[in-house]
Design an enzyme around this catalytic site. Structure first.
Site, short mmCIF file in Angstrom:
data_model
loop_
_atom_site.label_atom_id
_atom_site.label_comp_id
_atom_site.label_asym_id
_atom_site.label_seq_id
_atom_site.Cartn_x
_atom_site.Cartn_y
_atom_site.Cartn_z
N ARG A 16 19.93 -33.11 1.56
CA ARG A 16 20.69 -32.43 2.37
C ARG A 16 20.32 -32.30 3.79
O ARG A 16 19.07 -32.10 4.26
CB ARG A 16 20.67 -30.94 2.11
CG ARG A 16 21.47 -30.30 0.76
CD ARG A 16 21.37 -29.17 0.10
NE ARG A 16 22.24 -28.76 -0.95
CZ ARG A 16 21.88 -28.97 -2.16
NH1 ARG A 16 20.70 -29.56 -2.45
NH2 ARG A 16 22.82 -28.67 -2.91
N ASP A 59 21.20 -57.61 22.88
CA ASP A 59 21.20 -57.53 21.32
C ASP A 59 22.72 -57.34 20.94
O ASP A 59 22.92 -57.60 19.68
CB ASP A 59 20.11 -56.48 21.17
CG ASP A 59 18.77 -56.95 21.05
OD1 ASP A 59 18.64 -58.05 21.05
OD2 ASP A 59 17.73 -56.00 21.02
#
Length: 268
Positions: free
Chosen positions: A148, A46
């Protein structure tokens, strides 16, 4: 037919490439053209195919890809090294027909309003190297959450089986043409809250990440880009698609099963 062969340098790969070139050289009308090919055959895995995609991404609308894997089973590479003769026969015996998969368009806007564009086959991620990433996330230009954590990953349907899956995202069939955003180790407590779940958005929608930091890292299919003073990053489904020759292209869920579960042949 103009053909380019992209490959890695593994010993097994080089044997397959030599055999492939020998067979193709006997076919009438074949021209080896690494600059402007009609078909790109990748030999390796890949990673080899993704590298070839980025090499030819500016010509993506006029190219078909065929993947041959010579190591572990690849998700984009349908043929095995021992099937080269079969693959070449199929290539010349059938009319061209392609399986098309959506791509991710990434637009980076700097503080000076300069715009840079990137194209991803799998995903793009936004991270900070040694600190928490703080960023506002918008969907269709409307604030969705203040994030966050370690980072955010936006993936294509085919890319949903790559990095996205490893961080807890869902596997999405490429016919959906949807984008998925997955959080990477988000902080959730009484002060900071995110959805804390992957989200999937429609093909006519887009995601905008506005980082609250002047230094962070963006990756595009694993390629790292160090950014300073970026204003925002927009992610949307591209109007371009990658095309694979359908004659040997394995059914999507069969590839998912083979890659992650193992071969099973029972049917209802």
């Amino acid at each position: 037919m103009r053909i380019a062969i992209a490959h890695n340098t593994n010993e097994e790969t080089l044997k397959v490439v030599a055999h492939l070139k020998k067979i193709l050289a006997t076919k009438e009308g074949v021209v080896f053209d690494a600059k402007y090919p009609d078909v790109v055959i990748t030999v390796g895995g890949d990673g080899t195919l993704i590298n070839a995609f980025h090499r030819y991404e500016k010509q993506i609308s006029s190219i078909r890809f065929i993947g041959i894997h010579t190591g572990h089973l690849g998700f984009y590479t349908d043929w095995q090294g021992q099937d080269v003769d079969k693959m070449v026969d199929a290539l010349f015996l059938r009319e061209p027909e392609s399986a098309k998969y959506p791509l991710l368009e990434v637009e980076l806007t700097t503080e000076s309003n300069e715009r840079k564009h990137y194209l991803a086959l799998n995903e793009s991620a936004v991270k900070r190297v040694s600190h928490t990433l703080e960023a506002n996330v918008y969907i269709d230009g409307k604030l969705f959450e203040n994030f966050r954590g370690d980072g955010l990953c936006v993936s294509t349907p085919t890319g949903s089986t790559a990095y996205n899956k490893s961080i807890g995202g869902a596997v999405i069939h490429p016919k959906l043409k949807a984008l998925q955003m997955t959080e990477i180790a988000s902080i959730n407590n009484r002060v900071f809250r995110t959805l804390s779940s992957p989200i999937v958005i429609a093909p006519d929608q887009w995601i905008t990440i506005v980082p609250n930091s002047d230094h962070f890292v963006m990756t595009v299919d694993g390629n790292r880009i160090n950014l300073h003073n970026a204003k925002k990053i927009d992610f949307r489904i591209s109007n371009k698609e990658i095309r694979f020759d359908r004659f040997g292209h394995t059914h999507f869920w069969s590839r998912v099963q083979s890659a992650f579960i193992g071969d099973k042949h029972d049917t209802i």
